[in-house]
Design a protein around this motif. Structure first.
Motif, PDB file in Angstrom:
ATOM      1  N   HIS A 141       0.868  -1.180   0.000  1.00 52.29           N
ATOM      2  CA  HIS A 141       0.000   0.000   0.000  1.00 52.29           C
ATOM      3  C   HIS A 141       0.901   1.225   0.000  1.00 52.29           C
ATOM      4  N   HIS A 142       0.644   2.144  -0.915  1.00 57.52           N
ATOM      5  CA  HIS A 142       1.534   3.293  -1.050  1.00 57.52           C
ATOM      6  C   HIS A 142       1.735   4.043   0.263  1.00 57.52           C
ATOM      7  N   ASP A 143       0.632   4.273   0.966  1.00 57.98           N
ATOM      8  CA  ASP A 143       0.728   5.126   2.159  1.00 57.98           C
ATOM      9  C   ASP A 143       1.306   4.396   3.372  1.00 57.98           C
ATOM     10  N   THR A 144       1.047   3.101   3.511  1.00 57.50           N
ATOM     11  CA  THR A 144       1.691   2.379   4.622  1.00 57.50           C
ATOM     12  C   THR A 144       3.193   2.316   4.390  1.00 57.50           C
ATOM     13  N   ALA A 145       3.589   2.138   3.128  1.00 54.47           N
ATOM     14  CA  ALA A 145       5.020   2.067   2.811  1.00 54.47           C
ATOM     15  C   ALA A 145       5.680   3.425   3.021  1.00 54.47           C
ATOM     16  N   ALA A 163      13.581   7.247  -7.953  1.00 53.75           N
ATOM     17  CA  ALA A 163      12.697   6.621  -6.964  1.00 53.75           C
ATOM     18  C   ALA A 163      11.532   5.915  -7.648  1.00 53.75           C
ATOM     19  N   GLN A 164      11.022   4.888  -6.975  1.00 55.11           N
ATOM     20  CA  GLN A 164       9.874   4.148  -7.500  1.00 55.11           C
ATOM     21  C   GLN A 164       8.670   4.360  -6.581  1.00 55.11           C
ATOM     22  N   TRP A 165       7.504   4.256  -7.154  1.00 57.06           N
ATOM     23  CA  TRP A 165       6.253   4.534  -6.457  1.00 57.06           C
ATOM     24  C   TRP A 165       5.651   3.216  -5.971  1.00 57.06           C
ATOM     25  N   THR A 166       5.462   3.081  -4.649  1.00 55.40           N
ATOM     26  CA  THR A 166       4.916   1.828  -4.120  1.00 55.40           C
ATOM     27  C   THR A 166       3.465   1.659  -4.562  1.00 55.40           C
ATOM     28  N   VAL A 167       3.189   0.529  -5.154  1.00 54.10           N
ATOM     29  CA  VAL A 167       1.845   0.247  -5.657  1.00 54.10           C
ATOM     30  C   VAL A 167       0.886  -0.048  -4.500  1.00 54.10           C
ATOM     31  N   THR A 168      -0.331   0.493  -4.588  1.00 53.84           N
ATOM     32  CA  THR A 168      -1.398   0.064  -3.697  1.00 53.84           C
ATOM     33  C   THR A 168      -2.121  -1.066  -4.407  1.00 53.84           C
ATOM     34  N   GLY A 169      -1.881  -2.271  -3.931  1.00 47.74           N
ATOM     35  CA  GLY A 169      -2.509  -3.388  -4.629  1.00 47.74           C
ATOM     36  C   GLY A 169      -2.274  -4.705  -3.915  1.00 47.74           C
ATOM     37  N   ALA A 276      10.777   6.585 -11.677  1.00 39.66           N
ATOM     38  CA  ALA A 276      11.379   5.406 -12.322  1.00 39.66           C
ATOM     39  C   ALA A 276      10.427   4.211 -12.446  1.00 39.66           C
ATOM     40  N   GLY A 277       9.162   4.363 -12.065  1.00 39.57           N
ATOM     41  CA  GLY A 277       8.222   3.243 -12.173  1.00 39.57           C
ATOM     42  C   GLY A 277       7.671   2.854 -10.822  1.00 39.57           C
ATOM     43  N   ALA A 278       7.204   1.601 -10.743  1.00 37.36           N
ATOM     44  CA  ALA A 278       6.514   1.158  -9.532  1.00 37.36           C
ATOM     45  C   ALA A 278       7.337   0.147  -8.760  1.00 37.36           C
ATOM     46  N   SER A 279       6.958  -0.034  -7.481  1.00 31.50           N
ATOM     47  CA  SER A 279       7.567  -1.063  -6.649  1.00 31.50           C
ATOM     48  C   SER A 279       6.511  -1.574  -5.681  1.00 31.50           C
ATOM     49  N   GLY A 280       6.935  -2.402  -4.747  1.00 29.97           N
ATOM     50  CA  GLY A 280       5.992  -2.947  -3.764  1.00 29.97           C
ATOM     51  C   GLY A 280       5.557  -4.349  -4.137  1.00 29.97           C
ATOM     52  N   CYS A 281       5.370  -5.200  -3.109  1.00 27.58           N
ATOM     53  CA  CYS A 281       4.943  -6.589  -3.352  1.00 27.58           C
ATOM     54  C   CYS A 281       3.753  -6.654  -4.296  1.00 27.58           C
ATOM     55  N   GLY A 282       2.831  -5.715  -4.110  1.00 33.01           N
ATOM     56  CA  GLY A 282       1.579  -5.765  -4.861  1.00 33.01           C
ATOM     57  C   GLY A 282       1.781  -5.572  -6.349  1.00 33.01           C
ATOM     58  N   CYS A 283       2.871  -4.907  -6.736  1.00 36.31           N
ATOM     59  CA  CYS A 283       3.058  -4.557  -8.149  1.00 36.31           C
ATOM     60  C   CYS A 283       3.135  -5.794  -9.040  1.00 36.31           C
TER      61      CYS A 283
END
Lengths: 335, 155
Positions: A141-145, A163-169, A276-283
């Motif tokens: 989740h973008h905001d928890t990260a 930097a990469q943007w954490t996906v909410t997903g 630079a794109g997305a990151s996060g487990c959800g991505c």
């Protein structure tokens, strides 16, 4: 004993487990992206009626897991294991989702590589004869990260270009011993590789050598070439890491060609201001559960290599001056 | 199927070579754009502050009191815009231009207050209020003490 191992790091399944169903839930920004229509469910806002970002993330994961179960005719009592993970301290999103589902639960952490790791482990459980059905799900989740790894969400700062943007997903798959669907035929579990990148705003650069190492070993172990795959998708190196991984592989004697892309590059458009794109487990989880699964089912993709990539640092280790260790886990999905 | 091949596939790039590759592929910070934006955003915030000082003077306050009142007003505006979810957008655009003025300081206090309210008023807001502004306070106050001692001995 007939080992199901090939080469250095690869396991080949004797009876490849079937991906019976997949489900993805994303936040509004992901829903507006180029893959928006491929997700099972798009939330209207980041909280969706919950009282905190953390509660929202856990609920999102639960929706993804329940969604995958609901699509097939498998009573939830028949599911032998649930494997789940997320980015938050002590994996609270997964733990609290598991509390609701009441299935034998194994929490796993591979940072953003967790989906591929879970699919590999779930397949090993099934092919090893320890389970008939395994439910795998991850979330971010973008905001928890933001609040855990960076700054409070309302703090006005500029993000680095790398930097990469954490996906909410949240994405999930239900694996079965038998049934109809794409199969997971082999998996290459990665080594932790650290090339001394210490900039937490450039995680793609930190993870690229690990992904390259896993791909190199995978192709070596199975005597394959990049052209043997219709799609090789890392998840999630972002634009910087993808270019670096491609270059490192090229210098190591493997030209990846045009079929090499990254879930963190696919999920957002250039005009969505994610740098630079997305990151996060959800991505990688939602890109796989949505877009890639649809393309496999449509017959467009016959053989896919999904390489989850994780940055195995914490905000504490980064502040204490440690570099960022990376890892890559690969699974082969065949129609 | 058992096939225990010896290890060999390892990427052939050395850490030194990788470092220069990473530098080459990592996009450079947009310094000129950031500086120009910071100049204008910071400038606009200061002009607004000056207008407020002048209004207080017209309203009858002396110069020193007008400055103090204007500072309080700017803090209020920074806090309110943070609460409305606008200041982080200004910060994303203006960078240092919106961080350095006192409105940025207000933002750095109110943002954690909003973020950590969910963990309660004591261990959430109370304990984490200065997670962003803490360093500014610690070293700002420490510097003022040092300067004060130097001033004391020089006079």
């Amino acid at each position: 004993m007939d080992l199901k191992r090939m080469g250095n790091q690869t396991v080949v399944f004797a009876n490849p487990p079937v991906i019976l169903s997949s489900y993805s839930v994303v936040g509004p920004k992901e829903g507006q992206g180029p893959l928006g229509k491929t997700f099972s469910k798009v939330w209207k806002d980041q909280l969706n009626g919950e009282k905190s970002w953390e509660f929202a993330e856990s609920k999102m994961l639960r929706e993804a897991l329940e969604g995958a179960i609901a699509q097939v005719n498998v009573p939830s009592g028949h599911i032998d294991f649930m494997l789940a993970g997320d980015l938050l301290n002590q994996m609270i999103s997964s733990n609290f989702a598991a509390r609701q589902l009441a299935l034998p639960f194994i929490g796993i952490y591979g940072a953003c590589s967790t989906m591929a790791l879970g699919m590999a482990l779930g397949s090993m459980l099934i092919d090893g004869g320890f389970a008939r059905y395994v439910l795998v799900g991850v979330s971010s989740h973008h905001d928890t990260a933001e609040r855990q790894f960076r700054a409070p969400t309302e703090h006005g700062t500029q993000r680095a270009m790398s930097a990469q943007w954490t996906v909410t997903g949240a994405g999930s798959v239900l694996l079965g011993q038998t049934g109809v669907g794409p199969r997971i035929t082999s998996a290459t579990l990665g080594r932790v590789v650290d090339y001394a990148e210490s900039n937490v705003n450039n995680m793609g650069s930190a993870m690229a050598p690990a992904v390259a190492d896993t791909i190199l070993n995978h192709l070596h172990d199975l005597h394959r070439h990049p052209a043997d795959y219709d799609l090789i998708a890392s998840g999630d190196l972002g634009a910087v890491g993808l270019a670096l991984a491609g270059e490192v592989l090229k210098q190591s004697g493997r030209d990846m060609g045009t079929g090499f892309t990254d879930c963190g590059v696919m999920i957002f458009d250039a005009n969505q201001d994610v740098h630079a794109g997305a990151s996060g487990c959800g991505c990688s989880a939602v890109v796989f559960a949505g877009n890639i699964m649809q393309r496999i089912k449509a017959g467009e993709l016959k053989r896919v290599l999904l390489v989850g990539s994780g940055a195995l640092h914490s905000s504490t280790s980064a502040l204490q001056g440690e570099s960022i260790p990376g890892i890559g886990h690969a699974v082969v999905i065949e129609a | 199927m058992a096939n225990q091949s010896s290890r060999q596939p390892t990427i052939t790039v050395t850490p030194e070579q990788y470092k220069s590759l990473a530098q080459q592929y990592t996009p450079k910070p947009t310094v000129v754009k950031n500086v120009v934006r910071a100049f204008f955003v910071g400038g606009i915030i200061c002009v607004i502050g000056q207008i407020i000082i002048n209004l207080f003077v017209i309203a009858g306050l002396n110069r020193i009191d007008a400055s103090t009142a204007a500072t309080a007003t700017m803090i209020f505006l920074g806090a309110m815009l943070t609460g409305l979810g606008v200041y982080d957008e200004i910060g994303k655009f203006g960078g240092a231009g919106s961080i350095v003025p006192i409105t940025g300081f207000a933002n750095s206090i109110v943002a954690p207050a909003m973020e950590f309210k969910r963990e309660g008023y004591v261990l959430g807001v109370g304990a984490k209020l200065f997670t962003v502004a803490g360093p500014v306070l610690v070293y700002g106050i420490a510097t003022s003490i040092v300067v004060g001692i130097v001033y004391f001995f020089l006079h």
